[in-house]
Design an enzyme around this catalytic site. Sequence first.
Site, PDB file in Angstrom:
ATOM      1  N   ARG A   1       0.816  -1.227   0.000  1.00  0.00           N
ATOM      2  CA  ARG A   1       0.000   0.000   0.000  1.00  0.00           C
ATOM      3  C   ARG A   1       0.845   1.271   0.000  1.00  0.00           C
ATOM      4  O   ARG A   1       0.454   2.293   0.570  1.00  0.00           O
ATOM      5  CB  ARG A   1      -0.980   0.002   1.173  1.00  0.00           C
ATOM      6  CG  ARG A   1      -2.043  -1.068   1.106  1.00  0.00           C
ATOM      7  CD  ARG A   1      -2.967  -0.996   2.311  1.00  0.00           C
ATOM      8  NE  ARG A   1      -2.235  -1.295   3.540  1.00  0.00           N
ATOM      9  CZ  ARG A   1      -2.649  -0.982   4.754  1.00  0.00           C
ATOM     10  NH1 ARG A   1      -3.795  -0.347   4.907  1.00  0.00           N
ATOM     11  NH2 ARG A   1      -1.937  -1.289   5.823  1.00  0.00           N
ATOM     12  N   GLU A   2       1.986   1.242  -0.673  1.00  0.00           N
ATOM     13  CA  GLU A   2       2.837   2.424  -0.725  1.00  0.00           C
ATOM     14  C   GLU A   2       2.114   3.604  -1.365  1.00  0.00           C
ATOM     15  O   GLU A   2       2.309   4.762  -0.960  1.00  0.00           O
ATOM     16  CB  GLU A   2       4.123   2.112  -1.504  1.00  0.00           C
ATOM     17  CG  GLU A   2       5.006   1.056  -0.868  1.00  0.00           C
ATOM     18  CD  GLU A   2       4.685  -0.361  -1.284  1.00  0.00           C
ATOM     19  OE1 GLU A   2       5.520  -1.247  -1.046  1.00  0.00           O
ATOM     20  OE2 GLU A   2       3.596  -0.590  -1.863  1.00  0.00           O
TER      21      GLU A   2
ATOM     22  N   LYS B   1     -20.206   3.029  -8.190  1.00  0.00           N
ATOM     23  CA  LYS B   1     -19.567   1.743  -8.453  1.00  0.00           C
ATOM     24  C   LYS B   1     -19.193   1.608  -9.937  1.00  0.00           C
ATOM     25  O   LYS B   1     -19.953   2.007 -10.816  1.00  0.00           O
ATOM     26  CB  LYS B   1     -20.515   0.600  -8.100  1.00  0.00           C
ATOM     27  CG  LYS B   1     -20.924   0.539  -6.643  1.00  0.00           C
ATOM     28  CD  LYS B   1     -19.854  -0.057  -5.775  1.00  0.00           C
ATOM     29  CE  LYS B   1     -20.380  -0.292  -4.372  1.00  0.00           C
ATOM     30  NZ  LYS B   1     -19.350  -0.792  -3.469  1.00  0.00           N
TER      31      LYS B   1
ATOM     32  N   ILE C   1     -24.197   5.136  10.954  1.00  0.00           N
ATOM     33  CA  ILE C   1     -24.242   3.887  10.193  1.00  0.00           C
ATOM     34  C   ILE C   1     -23.485   2.763  10.889  1.00  0.00           C
ATOM     35  O   ILE C   1     -23.780   1.596  10.676  1.00  0.00           O
ATOM     36  CB  ILE C   1     -23.708   4.116   8.767  1.00  0.00           C
ATOM     37  CG1 ILE C   1     -24.543   5.204   8.072  1.00  0.00           C
ATOM     38  CG2 ILE C   1     -23.749   2.838   7.949  1.00  0.00           C
ATOM     39  CD1 ILE C   1     -26.036   4.919   8.064  1.00  0.00           C
ATOM     40  N   GLY C   2     -22.508   3.092  11.735  1.00  0.00           N
ATOM     41  CA  GLY C   2     -21.878   2.002  12.476  1.00  0.00           C
ATOM     42  C   GLY C   2     -20.485   2.268  12.979  1.00  0.00           C
ATOM     43  O   GLY C   2     -20.220   2.157  14.171  1.00  0.00           O
TER      44      GLY C   2
ATOM     45  N   GLU D   1     -24.266  -3.635  -6.260  1.00  0.00           N
ATOM     46  CA  GLU D   1     -23.087  -3.773  -7.121  1.00  0.00           C
ATOM     47  C   GLU D   1     -22.964  -5.167  -7.714  1.00  0.00           C
ATOM     48  O   GLU D   1     -22.366  -5.348  -8.771  1.00  0.00           O
ATOM     49  CB  GLU D   1     -21.813  -3.438  -6.352  1.00  0.00           C
ATOM     50  CG  GLU D   1     -21.197  -4.603  -5.618  1.00  0.00           C
ATOM     51  CD  GLU D   1     -19.898  -4.240  -4.944  1.00  0.00           C
ATOM     52  OE1 GLU D   1     -19.029  -5.103  -4.881  1.00  0.00           O
ATOM     53  OE2 GLU D   1     -19.766  -3.118  -4.461  1.00  0.00           O
TER      54      GLU D   1
ATOM     55  N   HIS E   1     -28.221  -1.287   5.576  1.00  0.00           N
ATOM     56  CA  HIS E   1     -27.612  -0.090   4.990  1.00  0.00           C
ATOM     57  C   HIS E   1     -27.065  -0.414   3.608  1.00  0.00           C
ATOM     58  O   HIS E   1     -26.523  -1.492   3.383  1.00  0.00           O
ATOM     59  CB  HIS E   1     -26.465   0.419   5.876  1.00  0.00           C
ATOM     60  CG  HIS E   1     -25.650   1.496   5.222  1.00  0.00           C
ATOM     61  ND1 HIS E   1     -26.162   2.748   4.969  1.00  0.00           N
ATOM     62  CD2 HIS E   1     -24.375   1.510   4.756  1.00  0.00           C
ATOM     63  CE1 HIS E   1     -25.235   3.484   4.375  1.00  0.00           C
ATOM     64  NE2 HIS E   1     -24.145   2.749   4.230  1.00  0.00           N
TER      65      HIS E   1
ATOM     66  N   HIS F   1     -17.404  10.955   2.976  1.00  0.00           N
ATOM     67  CA  HIS F   1     -16.160  10.692   2.263  1.00  0.00           C
ATOM     68  C   HIS F   1     -15.350  11.962   2.045  1.00  0.00           C
ATOM     69  O   HIS F   1     -14.249  11.914   1.514  1.00  0.00           O
ATOM     70  CB  HIS F   1     -16.461  10.017   0.928  1.00  0.00           C
ATOM     71  CG  HIS F   1     -17.272   8.775   1.096  1.00  0.00           C
ATOM     72  ND1 HIS F   1     -18.648   8.775   0.981  1.00  0.00           N
ATOM     73  CD2 HIS F   1     -16.913   7.515   1.437  1.00  0.00           C
ATOM     74  CE1 HIS F   1     -19.091   7.551   1.221  1.00  0.00           C
ATOM     75  NE2 HIS F   1     -18.071   6.781   1.496  1.00  0.00           N
TER      76      HIS F   1
END
EC number: 2.1.1.14
Length: 742
Positions: free
Chosen positions: A18-19, A112, A420-421, A594, A630, A683
């Site tokens: 994950r660089e 998506k 939402i959680g 999706e 959700h 987001h």
Amino acid sequence: MTTIKTSNLGFPRLGRKREWKKAIESYWAKKISKEELDQTLTDLHKENLLLQKYYHLDSIPVGDFSLYDHILDTSLLFNIIPERFQGRTIDDDLLFDIARGNKDHVASALIKWFNTNYHYIVPEWDNVEPKVSRNVLLDRFKYAQSLNVNAHPVIVGPITFVKLSKGGHQTFEEKVKTLLPLYKEVFESLIDAGAEYIQVDEPILVTDDSESYENITREAYDYFEKASVAKKLVIQTYFERAHLKFLSSLPVGGLGLDFVHDNGYNLKQIEAGDFDKSKTLYAGIIDGRNVWASDIEAKKVLIDKLLAHTNELVIQPSSSLLHVPVSLDDETLDTSVGEGLSFATEKLDELDALRRLFNQNDNFKYDKLKARYERFQNQSFKNLDYDFESVRTSRQSPFAQRIEQQQKRLNLPDLPTTTIGSFPQSREVRKYRADWKNKRITDEAYETFLKNEIARWIKIQEDIGLDVLVHGEFERNDMVEFFGEKLQGFLVTKFGWVQSYGSRAVKPPIIYGDVKWTAPLTVDETVYAQSLTDKPVKGMLTGPVTILNWSFERVDLPRKVVQDQIALAINEEVLALEAAGIKVIQVDEPALREGLPLRSEYHEQYLKDAVLSFKLATSSVRDETQIHTHMCYSQFGQIIHAIHDLDADVISIETSRSHGDLIKDFEDINYDLGIGLGVYDIHSPRIPTKEEITTAINRSLQQIDRSLFWVNPDCGLKTRKEEEVKDALTVLVNAVKAKRQE
């Protein structure tokens, strides 16, 4: 033997560890300079290119690498800039602001990418002046050339790009025609720079509506023929079958087809003579979306069949390898399962084995992969029997009766508020979890930390004034991976990361065997949280459809069987939460939409299976137990009736990035269950205003009965900073309090 070539459609951006993600997020946090970011990403891009060269690909893609999203890159290439962001220099900072929003402007919509878990930034056409403004594609192509890499540029095609866009007063056809001279200009610049061919991605041509695009598609590619660039273009499709006879009639140099996810139709069309042999066939024969090793012998047979109907054949993955992890090299997996896996790098090795076999009569690598596949297939992973018939698939009473009992038990106010959680996963949370997993701290120390964090956030929620609380999910790294770690039949990797959106990476578990619930998964944390407050605390689970869609699924059983196995496991956990006194249980299904097949002929069965699995997981509870679900980031019009059929007491749905468009989906249905339409975008770091939330509530109430309406953010808050969360939720609650006084 006939010579074949090998190619690739795209490679993962993330890096082995994950660089890519870490560099971009460090830049956002102002921990590194723009120059440091550029150098890190250039080094990673170079590593990707040279790795593909190592596996002797005849052509390597450029244009797949991006700082955020390749569709957003295309928007900036053609100056398709959202009106609210216009007037600025087109650079990487603008790109990030369009994707994430800033203190002044909301982000563009996030949707998506077809039926995958990747998300693209939706281009906006309102008041734009299209022109070629930032040809990063040309720069990256020249960079690949400087490394002595035989590269081909990749760009999303005009039909797909426009279809995935929104806004503007022009018709679909007018927008396409507006872009054609710009595409021509880009194509010419790439050809002049030495591009042997250009991969033009047109996945929209595998969807149900593809026939309605055929006239404008022909007009577009005829235009490119008149501009003398068409023979350098390869129309690339993936994820489903294409209308081959039509595509073969277009004046391009090659066609790319998916021979993995097409249900066998593309080969049938080839064998029926629908392919124009004067073109090059780019055959997607290696699965670009799943992690299982190829049946290399079956791939050889397929190649032989294709060679009988083509003059020039290039073999490649079925889609971009963006959807799978980078490499198995750093994994330490049990060989019983590990031998059956193939990540992006290993898929390149499979292509190389086939290339060597056909071109050099070298079967060493081919025989090795064949033997490995056979060893894996000789194992048995089907060991459990299931009693699906004994579990309820419908609630005891209709919603109208259930809601009365639930309201009496919960005593919620008008316009109840919740989240939402998940809450922010701070560096401290991640460090404690990593230390615990690596046995650097004791179980007791980790449990103490989790309890302290849960207690702190229960108090924060109470102080803000939320009505239904959550424990925060601090023990979870990911909403699917967490369950994969605890349910039998799943394998969780160490570095199996894939990009979901922007810098967001997920690590999908791998389903290799029969799924079984063996012990409570979430009860301890949820019960502890509930002991700290008189307000209801939601149990938080992930639903069977989402767990399946966000995992790498086994391929030796039908999807429905695996999905129902997961549903039975979730049902056990639902009942365990209920038995422990939890009054509200949320079973999230953000991936239900999706997974919808791209072809409508498969929709009815998919939705029927999805609804049944959800009900299998949730219907055994008592009437007074409230079931929430959700969903997020989706276009719900096609499935709105299936959403209703889930019979969840409350569903929360992301709407903020759709800028209200989603509410239109409810105009054609009398939705008579509880619903929360997300009122702000989690987001983005931007804090919503009270007026914005009030406007969102008012618009929602035009379609939704007030007595059924909930107010919530549009998704979990895991990726946000603590102060951002507290400030945004305070605004939300204050807006609701004011609304209650009206």
